[in-house]
Design a protein around this motif. Structure first.
Motif, mmCIF file in Angstrom:
data_model
loop_
_atom_site.group_PDB
_atom_site.id
_atom_site.type_symbol
_atom_site.label_atom_id
_atom_site.label_comp_id
_atom_site.label_asym_id
_atom_site.label_seq_id
_atom_site.Cartn_x
_atom_site.Cartn_y
_atom_site.Cartn_z
ATOM 1 N N MET A 1 0.837 -1.206 0.000
ATOM 2 C CA MET A 1 0.000 0.000 0.000
ATOM 3 C C MET A 1 0.873 1.258 0.000
ATOM 4 S SD MET A 1 -3.455 0.597 0.931
ATOM 5 C CE MET A 1 -4.436 1.926 1.572
ATOM 6 N N ILE A 2 0.556 2.188 -0.854
ATOM 7 C CA ILE A 2 1.229 3.484 -0.830
ATOM 8 C C ILE A 2 0.265 4.464 -0.165
ATOM 9 C CG2 ILE A 2 2.237 5.356 -2.209
ATOM 10 C CD1 ILE A 2 2.774 3.360 -4.424
ATOM 11 N N GLU A 3 0.720 5.118 0.903
ATOM 12 C CA GLU A 3 -0.133 6.094 1.591
ATOM 13 C C GLU A 3 0.611 7.424 1.686
ATOM 14 O OE1 GLU A 3 -2.042 3.938 5.268
ATOM 15 O OE2 GLU A 3 -0.220 2.892 4.641
ATOM 16 N N VAL A 4 0.147 8.396 0.953
ATOM 17 C CA VAL A 4 0.803 9.700 0.925
ATOM 18 C C VAL A 4 -0.147 10.742 1.512
ATOM 19 C CG1 VAL A 4 1.766 11.486 -0.575
ATOM 20 C CG2 VAL A 4 2.208 9.073 -1.073
ATOM 21 N N THR A 5 0.350 11.520 2.483
ATOM 22 C CA THR A 5 -0.500 12.517 3.137
ATOM 23 C C THR A 5 0.153 13.893 3.102
ATOM 24 O OG1 THR A 5 -0.991 10.731 4.675
ATOM 25 C CG2 THR A 5 -1.928 12.884 5.194
ATOM 26 N N ASP A 6 -0.460 14.799 2.406
ATOM 27 C CA ASP A 6 -0.095 16.211 2.389
ATOM 28 C C ASP A 6 1.410 16.454 2.201
ATOM 29 O OD1 ASP A 6 -0.884 18.820 2.336
ATOM 30 O OD2 ASP A 6 -0.672 19.117 4.502
ATOM 31 N N LEU A 7 1.950 15.819 1.193
ATOM 32 C CA LEU A 7 3.380 15.918 0.920
ATOM 33 C C LEU A 7 3.705 17.278 0.287
ATOM 34 C CD1 LEU A 7 5.410 13.626 1.438
ATOM 35 C CD2 LEU A 7 5.330 13.126 -0.999
ATOM 36 N N ARG A 8 4.806 17.899 0.773
ATOM 37 C CA ARG A 8 5.235 19.185 0.212
ATOM 38 C C ARG A 8 6.738 19.219 0.018
ATOM 39 N NH1 ARG A 8 0.968 22.939 0.790
ATOM 40 N NH2 ARG A 8 -0.646 21.898 1.989
ATOM 41 N N LYS A 9 7.136 19.906 -1.054
ATOM 42 C CA LYS A 9 8.574 20.057 -1.302
ATOM 43 C C LYS A 9 8.806 21.321 -2.128
ATOM 44 C CE LYS A 9 12.929 18.872 -1.892
ATOM 45 N NZ LYS A 9 13.839 18.728 -0.742
ATOM 46 N N SER A 10 9.725 22.154 -1.680
ATOM 47 C CA SER A 10 10.080 23.318 -2.498
ATOM 48 C C SER A 10 11.588 23.351 -2.687
ATOM 49 C CB SER A 10 9.578 24.599 -1.847
ATOM 50 O OG SER A 10 10.004 24.622 -0.507
ATOM 51 N N TYR A 11 11.993 24.062 -3.718
ATOM 52 C CA TYR A 11 13.415 24.174 -4.039
ATOM 53 C C TYR A 11 13.856 25.625 -3.971
ATOM 54 C CZ TYR A 11 13.361 19.491 -6.169
ATOM 55 O OH TYR A 11 13.277 18.161 -6.401
ATOM 56 N N GLY A 12 15.159 25.797 -4.011
ATOM 57 C CA GLY A 12 15.724 27.130 -4.195
ATOM 58 C C GLY A 12 15.772 27.931 -2.915
ATOM 59 N N ARG A 13 16.289 29.141 -3.016
ATOM 60 C CA ARG A 13 16.435 30.008 -1.864
ATOM 61 C C ARG A 13 15.069 30.327 -1.248
ATOM 62 N NH1 ARG A 13 19.520 34.536 -4.295
ATOM 63 N NH2 ARG A 13 20.211 32.973 -5.782
ATOM 64 N N GLN A 14 14.939 30.213 0.015
ATOM 65 C CA GLN A 14 13.680 30.452 0.743
ATOM 66 C C GLN A 14 12.508 29.684 0.136
ATOM 67 O OE1 GLN A 14 14.302 34.437 0.017
ATOM 68 N NE2 GLN A 14 16.029 34.348 1.409
ATOM 69 N N GLY A 15 12.832 28.526 -0.438
ATOM 70 C CA GLY A 15 11.767 27.690 -0.985
ATOM 71 C C GLY A 15 10.952 28.373 -2.063
ATOM 72 N N LYS A 16 11.643 29.049 -2.975
ATOM 73 C CA LYS A 16 10.932 29.844 -3.973
ATOM 74 C C LYS A 16 10.115 29.010 -4.957
ATOM 75 C CE LYS A 16 13.275 33.134 -6.106
ATOM 76 N NZ LYS A 16 14.453 33.975 -6.338
ATOM 77 N N THR A 17 10.692 27.882 -5.352
ATOM 78 C CA THR A 17 9.980 27.060 -6.325
ATOM 79 C C THR A 17 9.247 25.928 -5.620
ATOM 80 O OG1 THR A 17 11.837 27.498 -7.768
ATOM 81 C CG2 THR A 17 10.240 25.883 -8.536
ATOM 82 N N LEU A 18 7.931 25.950 -5.721
ATOM 83 C CA LEU A 18 7.118 24.936 -5.081
ATOM 84 C C LEU A 18 6.971 23.764 -6.046
ATOM 85 C CD1 LEU A 18 5.769 24.936 -2.339
ATOM 86 C CD2 LEU A 18 3.675 25.707 -3.444
ATOM 87 N N ALA A 19 7.596 22.639 -5.726
ATOM 88 C CA ALA A 19 7.555 21.510 -6.654
ATOM 89 C C ALA A 19 6.392 20.577 -6.342
ATOM 90 C CB ALA A 19 8.874 20.749 -6.610
ATOM 91 N N ILE A 20 6.174 20.331 -5.050
ATOM 92 C CA ILE A 20 5.067 19.464 -4.615
ATOM 93 C C ILE A 20 4.242 20.255 -3.613
ATOM 94 C CG2 ILE A 20 4.443 17.290 -3.470
ATOM 95 C CD1 ILE A 20 5.907 16.732 -5.979
ATOM 96 N N ASP A 21 2.971 20.438 -3.937
ATOM 97 C CA ASP A 21 2.144 21.374 -3.180
ATOM 98 C C ASP A 21 0.978 20.659 -2.506
ATOM 99 O OD1 ASP A 21 1.002 23.634 -2.202
ATOM 100 O OD2 ASP A 21 0.361 24.440 -4.136
ATOM 101 N N GLY A 22 1.292 19.832 -1.509
ATOM 102 C CA GLY A 22 0.228 19.198 -0.740
ATOM 103 C C GLY A 22 -0.460 18.058 -1.470
ATOM 104 N N ILE A 23 0.301 16.978 -1.701
ATOM 105 C CA ILE A 23 -0.276 15.831 -2.410
ATOM 106 C C ILE A 23 -0.646 14.722 -1.428
ATOM 107 C CG2 ILE A 23 0.382 13.872 -3.894
ATOM 108 C CD1 ILE A 23 1.555 15.791 -5.804
ATOM 109 N N SER A 24 -1.853 14.190 -1.585
ATOM 110 C CA SER A 24 -2.300 13.033 -0.803
ATOM 111 C C SER A 24 -2.912 12.011 -1.753
ATOM 112 C CB SER A 24 -3.369 13.436 0.216
ATOM 113 O OG SER A 24 -2.881 14.456 1.063
ATOM 114 N N PHE A 25 -2.562 10.750 -1.579
ATOM 115 C CA PHE A 25 -3.241 9.681 -2.336
ATOM 116 C C PHE A 25 -2.863 8.332 -1.740
ATOM 117 C CE2 PHE A 25 0.049 7.516 -4.930
ATOM 118 C CZ PHE A 25 1.115 8.382 -4.793
ATOM 119 N N THR A 26 -3.636 7.308 -2.097
ATOM 120 C CA THR A 26 -3.263 5.951 -1.727
ATOM 121 C C THR A 26 -3.339 5.076 -2.966
ATOM 122 O OG1 THR A 26 -5.542 5.377 -1.230
ATOM 123 C CG2 THR A 26 -4.196 6.113 0.629
#
Lengths: 302, 245
Positions: A1-26
C-alpha cells in the motif's frame, strides 16, 4: 500500500519554487497508479521522494507501512525504481548489470529469474553486449529487469517508455499487467495517453498538485466540454481559422483530424456554413466522445 | 519541385551487420517528411549519413544540393539538427545558447542580435533571456532548441525524436512550430514514436530491418494497409521484422 498525506517540497532560496504542493493519495496491491501531467508538474520530484532519494519539506509517505524518511533502508529493499534517465552502467554488459543489481540485494539472477524471464528472455541473446550499445527499447527492458531482480513489492517507474517504439511499448505494458497480477504495486508516469488508459487509476498533476484522481473511465466521464471532430482538406489552415471563431473555445490536431471544444450556443450546421463560406470543402463535423488526451488538453487549457 | 534530399542505394555495414540496407528515396522542398521505424531499425544510422557525419558503405546521394560523400562538410553548414538528448548547453543562459549557435553557423554579430530579439519575441521568452537553460521545463527547452537549430535558415532541419517525453499539449505547440517552419520553406525531416504525429507529415517512410518498407502519404498508407490509423500501419510492418533490435 502506498499512503501519501499532504506531501510538500520546495526548491531554491527560501523555498521559492514549489515543486510538490500538498499531495495526498493511496494506491493498493494490484494497482497500476499513473501520474499524468505536463513537463515540470513535479512528477519526478514526487517519485524521488517516494524512492527515498530526496527529503520532503513536510507531509508523510508510507510504502507498505514504512516511512520514506525514517525507514529509508527498508524502503530501498522493497522498492524497484526506474529513473527517467537510463542509469545503468553503460560499460558493463547486459548480464553484468543484472548480476551487479542482484548482488547488491544479496540475491542471484537464478533465484528470481522467474520474475524477469518474460522480459529478460527478449534481451538474453545480447547478454554480452555493453548496455551503452543497446537500442532504446532494449535499454528499457534491461532497466526493468534490474529494478525487478530483488523481488520488490512496489515498482516506481518514471516515464519508462519515453523514446520507445509502439511495438516495444506494448510489450512493456503487457509485462506491467502481468506484474500487477502478481500483486506488485506499480506507480508510473507517462506522456503517452494510450498508456494512461491502461492504468487502474490515474492522477492528473499540474503545478505540484493532483487536480483529479480517478479511473481512466471516471476521468473521461467527468469531462464537461462539448467536443466535436472536424475533418477536411487544408487541415493546417482549418486549424488556424477555427481558433479565430468566437464560438470555438479550443482547437487541436488529433492525428488526421481536429478536435474542437465549442460554446453551447454554437450549432453544428452554423459552423459548417461559416467554414464553407471561408472556402473550406470536404468538411465532416461530428460530436465525439472524449479520450484521455482530450481531458488532459482541457485541463492544460484552463 | 526541387528535391532537398535525393539518395539511392544508401547502405551502411558494420562488419557483418547491415544497419542500413540500400535505401532509396527523396524529400521535396518544404515537405514535412516523417522517418519512422522501430528502435534498432536503422533510423539513426541513416540520419547520420544524411547529415554528413557517417560515410556510407555504398550508395550515393545529395542533401541540400551537396554530395553526401565528397561534400559532407558543406552539408553540415546547410542543415539544422536537433535531437532529444542533446541540443543546448544547460549551463549557458538562453541568450548565450542563441549567441553560441549563431556563431557556430557563422552569422555576424549584427544578425545574431536581430535573430535573438526575433526569437525571444516569437517564443514569448523575453523574461527568460538570462535564465540558465537547465532551469527551463523540458517543453520550453525543446522549443528553444528547435528555434536555435534553424537560426541560420537552413534548407532542411533534421529532428530526431523532438517530442520524446513531452506532454500532449506541448507536443501540439511544438508541431505548430514545425508547420510554421515548413511554411517559411524549411524542409523538415522528423523521427517520432508518436503515431498521431505521423499523421501530421506530408509523407512518411517506415524502416524495417534497415530497409524502407513503406513510403507514401499517411492517407495512402492507411488505405494500402487497410488500417484506420498510422499506429495500425506501423504495427503491421514492424511485426514483419526479423531483426531483434
Amino acid at each position: 500500500m502506498i499512503e501519501v498525506t499532504d506531501l510538500r517540497k520546495s526548491y531554491g532560496r527560501q523555498g521559492k519554487t514549489l515543486a510538490i504542493d500538498g499531495i495526498s493519495f493511496t494506491a493498493g496491491e494490484g494497482e497500476i497508479f499513473g501520474v499524468i501531467g505536463p513537463d515540470g508538474a513535479g512528477k519526478s520530484t514526487l517519485f524521488r521522494i517516494l524512492a527515498s532519494l530526496i527529503l520532503p519539506d513536510s507531509g508523510k509517505a508510507l510504502l507498505n507501512g514504512h516511512d520514506v524518511v525514517n525507514d529509508y533502508r527498508k524502503i530501498r529493499q522493497i522498492i524497484g525504481y526506474m529513473p527517467e534517465r537510463f542509469s545503468l552502467y553503460q560499460d558493463l554488459s547486459v548480464e553484468e548489470n543484472l548480476q551487479f543489481f542482484a548482488t547488491l540485494f544479496h540475491t542471484t539472477i537464478e533465484e528470481n529469474y522467474h520474475l524477469i524471464s518474460d522480459i529478460y528472455r527478449q534481451i538474453e541473446p545480447f547478454k554480452k553486449r555493453r548496455a551503452g550499445a543497446l537500442s532504446g527499447g532494449m535499454k528499457q527492458k534491461l532497466a526493468l529487469s534490474c529494478a525487478l531482480i530483488h523481488k520488490p513489492e512496489i515498482l516506481i517507474l518514471d516515464e519508462p517508455t519515453t523514446g520507445v517504439d509502439p511495438v516495444s511499448r506494448k510489450e512493456f505494458w503487457d509485462m506491467l499487467q502481468r506484474l500487477k497480477a502478481q500483486g506488485i504495486i506499480i506507480l508510473v508516469s507517462t506522456a503517452y495517453m494510450d498508456e494512461a488508459r491502461q492504468c487502474s487509476r490515474i492522477a492528473l498533476m499540474q503545478g505540484g498538485s493532483f487536480i483529479a484522481t480517478d479511473t481512466p473511465q471516471g476521468i473521461i466521464d467527468s469531462y464537461r466540454e462539448i467536443l466535436w471532430s472536424v475533418e477536411g482538406s487544408r487541415i493546417t489552415a482549418l486549424l488556424y481559422t477555427l481558433r479565430q471563431l468566437p464560438g470555438v473555445k479550443s482547437c487541436f490536431a488529433f492525428g488526421e483530424r481536429l478536435h474542437i471544444t465549442v460554446r453551447e450556443e454554437l450549432h453544428l450546421e452554423e459552423l459548417k456554413q461559416e467554414l464553407v463560406g471561408q472556402g473550406f470543402d470536404d468538411l465532416r463535423i461530428a460530436p465525439i466522445k472524449p479520450t484521455i488526451e482530450d481531458c488532459f488538453m482541457a485541463i492544460d487549457n484552463q | 519541385m526541387k528535391k532537398v534530399i535525393e539518395v539511392s542505394g544508401l547502405t551502411k555495414r558494420f562488419g557483418h551487420f547491415t544497419a542500413v540496407d540500400h535505401i532509396t528515396f527523396d524529400v521535396k522542398e518544404g515537405e514535412i517528411f516523417g522517418f519512422l521505424g522501430a528502435n534498432g531499425a536503422g533510423k539513426t544510422t541513416a540520419m547520420q549519413m544524411l547529415c554528413g557525419i557517417s560515410k556510407p558503405t555504398a550508395g550515393s546521394g545529395t542533401v541540400a544540393g551537396f554530395d553526401i560523400i565528397r561534400e559532407n562538410e558543406r552539408i553540415k553548414c546547410n542543415i539544422g539538427y536537433m535531437s532529444q538528448r542533446f541540443s543546448l548547453y544547460e549551463d549557458l543562459k538562453v541568450w548565450e545558447n542563441i549567441r553560441l549557435f549563431g556563431g557556430i553557423y557563422n552569422l555576424s554579430g549584427k544578425v545574431i542580435e536581430r535573430k535573438t530579439e526575433e526569437l525571444l519575441e516569437r517564443l514569448d521568452f523575453r523574461e527568460e533571456r538570462s535564465t540558465l537553460v537547465k532551469y527551463l521545463p523540458l517543453g520550453w527547452k525543446q522549443k528553444l532548441a528547435f528555434s536555435v537549430a534553424i537560426i541560420h535558415d537552413p534548407d532542411i532541419v533534421f529532428l530526431d525524436e523532438p517530442t520524446g517525453g513531452v506532454d500532449p499539449a506541448m507536443r501540439r505547440q511544438f508541431w505548430e512550430m514545425i508547420y510554421e517552419a515548413a511554411d517559411r520553406g524549411i524542409t523538415v525531416f522528423v523521427t517520432t514514436h508518436y503515431m498521431d504525429e505521423a499523421e501530421y507529415c506530408n509523407r512518411v517512410s517506415i524502416m524495417v530491418d534497415g530497409r524502407i518498407d513503406a513510403l507514401d502519404t499517411p492517407e495512402a498508407l492507411r488505405s494500402q494497409y487497410n488500417a484506420t490509423s498510422m499506429d495500425e500501419v506501423f504495427r503491421q510492418l514492424a511485426r514483419k521484422a526479423s531483426r531483434s533490435e
